[in-house]
Design a protein around this motif. Sequence first.
Motif, mmCIF file in Angstrom:
data_model
loop_
_atom_site.group_PDB
_atom_site.id
_atom_site.type_symbol
_atom_site.label_atom_id
_atom_site.label_comp_id
_atom_site.label_asym_id
_atom_site.label_seq_id
_atom_site.Cartn_x
_atom_site.Cartn_y
_atom_site.Cartn_z
ATOM 1 N N TYR A 109 0.860 -1.187 0.000
ATOM 2 C CA TYR A 109 0.000 0.000 0.000
ATOM 3 C C TYR A 109 0.897 1.238 0.000
ATOM 4 C CZ TYR A 109 -4.628 1.977 0.946
ATOM 5 O OH TYR A 109 -5.829 2.632 0.857
ATOM 6 N N PRO A 110 0.617 2.249 -0.818
ATOM 7 C CA PRO A 110 1.463 3.453 -0.842
ATOM 8 C C PRO A 110 1.565 4.097 0.545
ATOM 9 C CG PRO A 110 -0.150 3.505 -2.626
ATOM 10 C CD PRO A 110 -0.513 2.344 -1.746
ATOM 11 N N LEU A 111 2.773 4.490 0.906
ATOM 12 C CA LEU A 111 2.997 5.097 2.220
ATOM 13 C C LEU A 111 2.181 6.375 2.397
ATOM 14 C CD1 LEU A 111 6.816 4.516 2.480
ATOM 15 C CD2 LEU A 111 5.042 3.402 3.823
ATOM 16 N N LEU A 167 -1.024 4.903 3.565
ATOM 17 C CA LEU A 167 -0.855 4.108 4.780
ATOM 18 C C LEU A 167 -0.626 4.991 6.002
ATOM 19 C CD1 LEU A 167 -0.644 1.075 5.557
ATOM 20 C CD2 LEU A 167 1.815 1.300 5.279
ATOM 21 N N LEU A 168 0.184 6.022 5.845
ATOM 22 C CA LEU A 168 0.542 6.878 6.973
ATOM 23 C C LEU A 168 -0.566 7.847 7.371
ATOM 24 C CD1 LEU A 168 4.276 7.533 6.092
ATOM 25 C CD2 LEU A 168 3.358 6.042 7.879
ATOM 26 N N GLN A 169 -1.678 7.847 6.652
ATOM 27 C CA GLN A 169 -2.829 8.649 7.058
ATOM 28 C C GLN A 169 -3.512 8.048 8.289
ATOM 29 O OE1 GLN A 169 -5.454 9.337 3.735
ATOM 30 N NE2 GLN A 169 -3.834 10.284 2.522
ATOM 31 N N ASN A 170 -3.269 6.766 8.525
ATOM 32 C CA ASN A 170 -3.804 6.092 9.701
ATOM 33 C C ASN A 170 -2.923 6.477 10.892
ATOM 34 O OD1 ASN A 170 -3.741 3.907 11.751
ATOM 35 N ND2 ASN A 170 -5.288 2.984 10.434
ATOM 36 N N THR A 230 6.149 1.831 -1.345
ATOM 37 C CA THR A 230 5.538 0.879 -0.425
ATOM 38 C C THR A 230 6.613 0.371 0.539
ATOM 39 O OG1 THR A 230 6.028 -1.039 -1.806
ATOM 40 C CG2 THR A 230 3.943 0.109 -2.235
ATOM 41 N N ILE A 231 6.186 -0.315 1.571
ATOM 42 C CA ILE A 231 7.149 -0.913 2.498
ATOM 43 C C ILE A 231 8.059 -1.885 1.750
ATOM 44 C CG2 ILE A 231 7.415 -2.464 4.483
ATOM 45 C CD1 ILE A 231 4.928 -1.134 5.703
ATOM 46 N N ASN A 232 7.494 -2.682 0.857
ATOM 47 C CA ASN A 232 8.310 -3.625 0.091
ATOM 48 C C ASN A 232 9.344 -2.903 -0.762
ATOM 49 O OD1 ASN A 232 7.226 -5.959 1.154
ATOM 50 N ND2 ASN A 232 5.691 -6.176 -0.438
#
Length: 66
Positions: free
Chosen positions: A6-8, A11-14, A42-44
């Motif tokens: 998932y794009p950071l 993701l970082l909006q959470n 992404t994390i990967n």
Amino acid sequence: MDYREYPLSKLLQNRKIFAVFDEEFQKGTWLDVTALLGSDSTINQLYRDGTVPRETLDTIVQRLSK
């Protein structure tokens, strides 16, 4: 959802996920997590390109998996 792909920027909006990244990044004192807020990586991808140390990512992934 596979959060590792998932794009950071999304993701970082959470807030809980942001807090995990922030805590782990502060331990390393080498990068401010806000630098990733606009990132489509992404994390990967971070694992592959080495932007973030593998140990830090391992800890983040472990904490997010709980």
